[in-house]
Design a protein around this motif. Structure first.
Motif, PDB file in Angstrom:
ATOM      1  N   ALA A  37     -10.594   2.009  -1.733  1.00 53.95           N
ATOM      2  CA  ALA A  37     -12.358   2.790  -1.370  1.00 53.95           C
ATOM      3  C   ALA A  37     -11.108   4.367  -1.109  1.00 53.95           C
ATOM      4  O   ALA A  37     -11.880   5.086  -0.580  1.00 53.95           O
ATOM      5  CB  ALA A  37     -12.308   2.992   0.317  1.00 53.95           C
ATOM      6  N   ALA A  38      -9.839   3.808  -0.882  1.00 53.79           N
ATOM      7  CA  ALA A  38      -8.631   6.297  -0.525  1.00 53.79           C
ATOM      8  C   ALA A  38      -8.592   6.165  -2.358  1.00 53.79           C
ATOM      9  O   ALA A  38      -8.160   7.740  -2.054  1.00 53.79           O
ATOM     10  CB  ALA A  38      -7.612   4.614  -0.084  1.00 53.79           C
ATOM     11  N   LEU A  60      -6.807  -5.752   1.201  1.00 55.01           N
ATOM     12  CA  LEU A  60      -5.680  -4.360   1.116  1.00 55.01           C
ATOM     13  C   LEU A  60      -6.311  -3.116  -0.582  1.00 55.01           C
ATOM     14  O   LEU A  60      -6.419  -2.906  -0.466  1.00 55.01           O
ATOM     15  CB  LEU A  60      -4.533  -5.043  -0.052  1.00 55.01           C
ATOM     16  CG  LEU A  60      -3.700  -5.308   1.143  1.00 55.01           C
ATOM     17  CD1 LEU A  60      -2.222  -5.688   1.124  1.00 55.01           C
ATOM     18  CD2 LEU A  60      -3.194  -4.994   3.080  1.00 55.01           C
ATOM     19  N   ALA A  61      -6.976  -4.750  -1.015  1.00 53.08           N
ATOM     20  CA  ALA A  61      -7.844  -4.290  -2.315  1.00 53.08           C
ATOM     21  C   ALA A  61      -8.499  -2.848  -2.238  1.00 53.08           C
ATOM     22  O   ALA A  61      -8.924  -2.248  -2.676  1.00 53.08           O
ATOM     23  CB  ALA A  61      -7.918  -5.028  -3.435  1.00 53.08           C
ATOM     24  N   ASP A  62      -9.869  -3.590  -1.470  1.00 49.88           N
ATOM     25  CA  ASP A  62     -11.019  -2.924  -1.164  1.00 49.88           C
ATOM     26  C   ASP A  62      -9.963  -1.744  -0.613  1.00 49.88           C
ATOM     27  O   ASP A  62     -10.763  -0.427  -0.829  1.00 49.88           O
ATOM     28  CB  ASP A  62     -11.627  -4.236   0.274  1.00 49.88           C
ATOM     29  CG  ASP A  62     -12.174  -4.937  -0.454  1.00 49.88           C
ATOM     30  OD1 ASP A  62     -12.270  -4.764  -1.447  1.00 49.88           O
ATOM     31  OD2 ASP A  62     -12.374  -6.186   0.682  1.00 49.88           O
ATOM     32  N   TYR A  63      -9.166  -1.377   0.239  1.00 51.48           N
ATOM     33  CA  TYR A  63      -8.857  -0.202   0.569  1.00 51.48           C
ATOM     34  C   TYR A  63      -8.640   1.016   0.123  1.00 51.48           C
ATOM     35  O   TYR A  63      -8.522   1.790   0.416  1.00 51.48           O
ATOM     36  CB  TYR A  63      -7.602  -0.795   2.369  1.00 51.48           C
ATOM     37  CG  TYR A  63      -7.367   0.720   2.846  1.00 51.48           C
ATOM     38  CD1 TYR A  63      -7.951   1.601   3.750  1.00 51.48           C
ATOM     39  CD2 TYR A  63      -6.177   0.884   2.144  1.00 51.48           C
ATOM     40  CE1 TYR A  63      -7.945   3.136   4.265  1.00 51.48           C
ATOM     41  CE2 TYR A  63      -5.544   2.489   2.587  1.00 51.48           C
ATOM     42  CZ  TYR A  63      -5.932   2.979   3.098  1.00 51.48           C
ATOM     43  OH  TYR A  63      -5.893   4.794   4.011  1.00 51.48           O
ATOM     44  N   ALA A  64      -7.506  -0.201  -0.165  1.00 51.53           N
ATOM     45  CA  ALA A  64      -7.260   0.761  -2.019  1.00 51.53           C
ATOM     46  C   ALA A  64      -8.192   1.502  -2.751  1.00 51.53           C
ATOM     47  O   ALA A  64      -7.942   2.722  -3.286  1.00 51.53           O
ATOM     48  CB  ALA A  64      -5.641  -0.135  -2.728  1.00 51.53           C
ATOM     49  N   LEU A  96       0.701  -1.436  -0.057  1.00 49.37           N
ATOM     50  CA  LEU A  96      -0.416  -0.371   0.052  1.00 49.37           C
ATOM     51  C   LEU A  96       0.913   1.385   0.048  1.00 49.37           C
ATOM     52  O   LEU A  96       0.499   2.157  -0.097  1.00 49.37           O
ATOM     53  CB  LEU A  96      -0.925  -0.363   1.229  1.00 49.37           C
ATOM     54  CG  LEU A  96      -2.511  -0.969   1.398  1.00 49.37           C
ATOM     55  CD1 LEU A  96      -2.547  -0.464   2.802  1.00 49.37           C
ATOM     56  CD2 LEU A  96      -2.967  -0.744  -0.080  1.00 49.37           C
ATOM     57  N   GLY A  97       2.001   1.077   0.227  1.00 52.99           N
ATOM     58  CA  GLY A  97       2.957   2.019   0.449  1.00 52.99           C
ATOM     59  C   GLY A  97       2.909   3.313   1.367  1.00 52.99           C
ATOM     60  O   GLY A  97       2.969   4.357   1.773  1.00 52.99           O
ATOM     61  N   LYS A  98       2.453   2.661   2.990  1.00 52.72           N
ATOM     62  CA  LYS A  98       2.632   3.010   3.995  1.00 52.72           C
ATOM     63  C   LYS A  98       3.469   2.660   4.715  1.00 52.72           C
ATOM     64  O   LYS A  98       4.224   1.260   4.276  1.00 52.72           O
ATOM     65  CB  LYS A  98       1.179   2.932   4.057  1.00 52.72           C
ATOM     66  CG  LYS A  98      -0.129   3.215   3.291  1.00 52.72           C
ATOM     67  CD  LYS A  98      -0.902   4.320   4.107  1.00 52.72           C
ATOM     68  CE  LYS A  98      -1.836   4.780   3.073  1.00 52.72           C
ATOM     69  NZ  LYS A  98      -2.042   5.738   2.664  1.00 52.72           N
ATOM     70  N   SER A  99       3.742   3.286   5.732  1.00 55.83           N
ATOM     71  CA  SER A  99       4.462   3.014   7.319  1.00 55.83           C
ATOM     72  C   SER A  99       4.002   1.548   7.730  1.00 55.83           C
ATOM     73  O   SER A  99       2.315   1.393   7.374  1.00 55.83           O
ATOM     74  CB  SER A  99       4.882   3.432   7.886  1.00 55.83           C
ATOM     75  OG  SER A  99       3.713   3.666   8.899  1.00 55.83           O
ATOM     76  N   LYS A 148     -10.093   1.199   9.871  1.00 55.79           N
ATOM     77  CA  LYS A 148     -10.247   0.983   8.826  1.00 55.79           C
ATOM     78  C   LYS A 148      -9.484   0.180   7.386  1.00 55.79           C
ATOM     79  O   LYS A 148     -10.120   0.686   6.120  1.00 55.79           O
ATOM     80  CB  LYS A 148     -10.022   2.951   8.200  1.00 55.79           C
ATOM     81  CG  LYS A 148     -10.322   3.445   9.239  1.00 55.79           C
ATOM     82  CD  LYS A 148      -9.150   5.173   9.393  1.00 55.79           C
ATOM     83  CE  LYS A 148     -10.874   6.273  10.002  1.00 55.79           C
ATOM     84  NZ  LYS A 148      -9.695   7.423   9.751  1.00 55.79           N
ATOM     85  N   LEU A 149      -8.898  -0.247   7.878  1.00 52.55           N
ATOM     86  CA  LEU A 149      -8.276  -1.569   6.735  1.00 52.55           C
ATOM     87  C   LEU A 149      -8.957  -2.809   7.890  1.00 52.55           C
ATOM     88  O   LEU A 149      -8.607  -3.010   8.661  1.00 52.55           O
ATOM     89  CB  LEU A 149      -6.721  -1.741   7.203  1.00 52.55           C
ATOM     90  CG  LEU A 149      -6.255  -2.418   6.327  1.00 52.55           C
ATOM     91  CD1 LEU A 149      -6.314  -2.553   4.976  1.00 52.55           C
ATOM     92  CD2 LEU A 149      -4.846  -2.084   6.418  1.00 52.55           C
ATOM     93  N   ARG A 150      -9.425  -3.779   6.742  1.00 49.85           N
ATOM     94  CA  ARG A 150     -10.030  -5.293   7.090  1.00 49.85           C
ATOM     95  C   ARG A 150      -8.932  -5.870   7.685  1.00 49.85           C
ATOM     96  O   ARG A 150      -8.466  -6.188   7.104  1.00 49.85           O
ATOM     97  CB  ARG A 150     -10.480  -5.900   7.010  1.00 49.85           C
ATOM     98  CG  ARG A 150     -11.790  -7.108   7.334  1.00 49.85           C
ATOM     99  CD  ARG A 150     -12.100  -7.722   5.993  1.00 49.85           C
ATOM    100  NE  ARG A 150     -12.192  -8.042   4.726  1.00 49.85           N
ATOM    101  CZ  ARG A 150     -12.463  -7.898   3.945  1.00 49.85           C
ATOM    102  NH1 ARG A 150     -13.035  -6.356   3.376  1.00 49.85           N
ATOM    103  NH2 ARG A 150     -11.061  -8.418   2.860  1.00 49.85           N
TER     104      ARG A 150
END
Length: 83
Positions: free
Chosen positions: A81-82, A75-79, A39-42, A54-56
């Motif tokens: 939605a974001a 991860l795909a669902d979060y990406a 996701l490119g996050k920490s 917010k992330l399942r």
């Protein structure tokens, strides 16, 4: 929705209805670090997102500092939605 603790062989509603028996397969789960990389996050951000619901997370290890584990679909669902 906060992550709920699943046993490795407990049916997972998020995985229900596929070409499988609806059980969590540990080999399909991604670690927090893997989720962060995808996701490119920490790692800290992934932990905060999971704790806030917010992330399942499919599975959380026991304890207050237990690790979160995710599916690629989560991860795909979060990406999506974001975006």
């Amino acid at each position: 929705m906060k992550a709920r603790r699943l046993k490795w062989d407990e049916p997972a509603p998020a995985l229900a209805g596929g070409d499988h028996d609806g059980r969590v397969n540990p080999a399909d789960l991604l670690t927090t670090r893997q989720a962060a990389e995808r996701l490119g996050k920490s790692v800290a951000t992934i932990n905060r997102l999971a704790a806030a619901g917010k992330l399942r997370a499919e599975w959380k290890a026991p304890g207050d500092t237990g690790a979160y584990y995710f599916t690629a679909d989560a991860l795909a669902d979060y990406a999506e939605a974001a975006a």
